[in-house]
Design an enzyme around this catalytic site. Structure first.
Site, PDB file in Angstrom:
ATOM      1  N   ASP A 229     -23.745  11.364  67.110  1.00  0.00           N
ATOM      2  CA  ASP A 229     -24.069   9.971  67.389  1.00  0.00           C
ATOM      3  C   ASP A 229     -24.540   9.867  68.846  1.00  0.00           C
ATOM      4  OD1 ASP A 229     -23.239   7.068  66.053  1.00  0.00           O
ATOM      5  OD2 ASP A 229     -23.263   7.041  68.244  1.00  0.00           O
ATOM      6  N   GLU A 273     -27.934   5.136  64.417  1.00  0.00           N
ATOM      7  CA  GLU A 273     -28.094   6.226  65.387  1.00  0.00           C
ATOM      8  C   GLU A 273     -27.262   7.443  65.017  1.00  0.00           C
ATOM      9  OE1 GLU A 273     -24.826   3.552  67.164  1.00  0.00           O
ATOM     10  OE2 GLU A 273     -26.526   3.400  65.810  1.00  0.00           O
TER      11      GLU A 273
END
Length: 358
Positions: A229, A273
């Site tokens: 991430d 993301e």
């Protein structure tokens, strides 16, 4: 594909003007009218083709041009059917084949208009023939037959026209289905691809993960799973806009592609993301090297947005899997990712699935 057929038909018909035996079996006035009409059909066909060819890549259709093309082809074939007789040459079957292929090329509404127009014209001609007001096969006369049997040249002409017509149709069908196969491949790829980054999407990644888990039962070789991430991604979107966020995601996707074995390893964007990497036949120790390579690749890249420069880092949760249910593997990788975030970010937390407790 219709233009070559009409050209060959026009050239073949010209024999009626050059060969005395053939000339005696055809009505010269009708032949001149048919050749003239086919000449107009050819001019329209070539002209519209030349006009449409540079526009073939445009996403928008050209309805008027499509209608002109289909009517031109339909009326050209119909003229041959009417002039030579629907049952004398087998051109009626060719015409039906052309209309059927047209459904693969043009909209149903366009083909339906052409079909109705051709049907009305042909039906009207049949009615006039049955009423005795028009001759059947007005292009031919009695000298085209010997004892009710077509002469040699008419038989050759019939077979040539019929087989040329169907050769054209079958060639066109083959080309269309070849292109259709290509489109199917493109659609299949799109269904498994993340549009923004070009990586695989969550759906395809889950299929690969499931397949790898099953493969372990046969090979006994462990595989590793990475969830990663982008750190502080929300602040990038808030400060620089979503365009900057997209640039960050695309850059990370490129780093992932360059940092893994292709096509053995599988990188994917599984949401927002968040990215994932599947490393078949890879132990935890080997996975650690891959994670370092990914983190360093992003850390060293400088982003320039709106006159400002900045660097980014990633947090990663990594697990080595040995055939456990994929839901457990994902949960534990996600747990490790959470620990990496809570522990200060810009790091990776590693474990084996069996080592992580609920």
């Amino acid at each position: 594909m219709s233009s070559p057929f009409f050209v060959l038909f026009w050239v073949f018909n010209s024999a009626a003007f050059l060969n005395a035996e053939v000339a005696r079996g055809v009505q010269q006035g009708t032949m001149v009218a048919l050749q003239s009409f086919l000449s107009v059909v050819l001019v329209i066909s070539i002209g519209t083709g030349a006009w449409l060819w540079p526009r073939r890549g445009l996403p928008d259709r050209v309805p008027t041009a499509n209608l002109v093309v289909t009517f031109n082809i339909g009326l050209g074939y119909l003229a041959i059917v009417v002039a030579t007789g629907a049952f004398t040459t087998g051109m009626a079957l060719v015409l039906l084949g052309v209309l059927a292929v047209g459904l693969l090329l043009f909209s149903v509404a366009t083909i339906l208009r052409v079909f109705i127009a051709c049907l009305l014209i042909h039906s009207g001609q049949d009615i006039l023939v049955m009423a005795g007001w028009l001759p059947y096969a007005p292009l031919l006369n009695a000298q085209a037959f010997e004892g009710g049997v077509p002469t040699w040249w008419l038989s050759v002409w019939q077979n040539t026209v019929f087989y040329l017509g169907w050769a054209m149709i079958l060639t066109l069908v083959f080309v269309l289905f070849t292109r259709l196969d290509g489109l199917h491949l493109q659609l299949a790829k799109l269904s498994y691809t993340d549009v923004l980054t070009g990586l695989s999407n969550r759906r395809y990644f889950m299929e690969r993960l499931t397949s790898e888990s099953r493969r372990y039962t046969r090979s006994g070789v462990p595989y590793s799973l990475i969830l990663l991430d982008v750190d502080h991604f929300k602040s990038i979107n808030d400060r620089y806009g979503h365009h900057a966020g997209d640039e960050v995601l695309c850059r990370l996707a490129q780093i992932l592609t360059e940092g893994v074995r292709t096509p053995t390893d599988q990188s994917a964007r599984i949401g927002g993301e968040e990215f994932a990497v599947l490393l078949p036949d890879t132990s935890l120790a080997a996975t650690e090297m891959v994670c370092r390579r990914i983190a360093e690749g992003l850390r060293q890249h400088t982003f320039y947005i709106k006159g400002e420069s900045f660097h980014l880092t990633v947090s990663m949760g990594v697990v080595e899997c040995r055939g456990e249910p994929i839901e457990d593997a994902l949960k534990e990788a996600d747990r490790n990712l959470y620990k990496a975030k809570q522990g200060g970010r810009d790091q990776a937390i590693y474990s084996m699935v069996t080592e992580v407790t609920p």
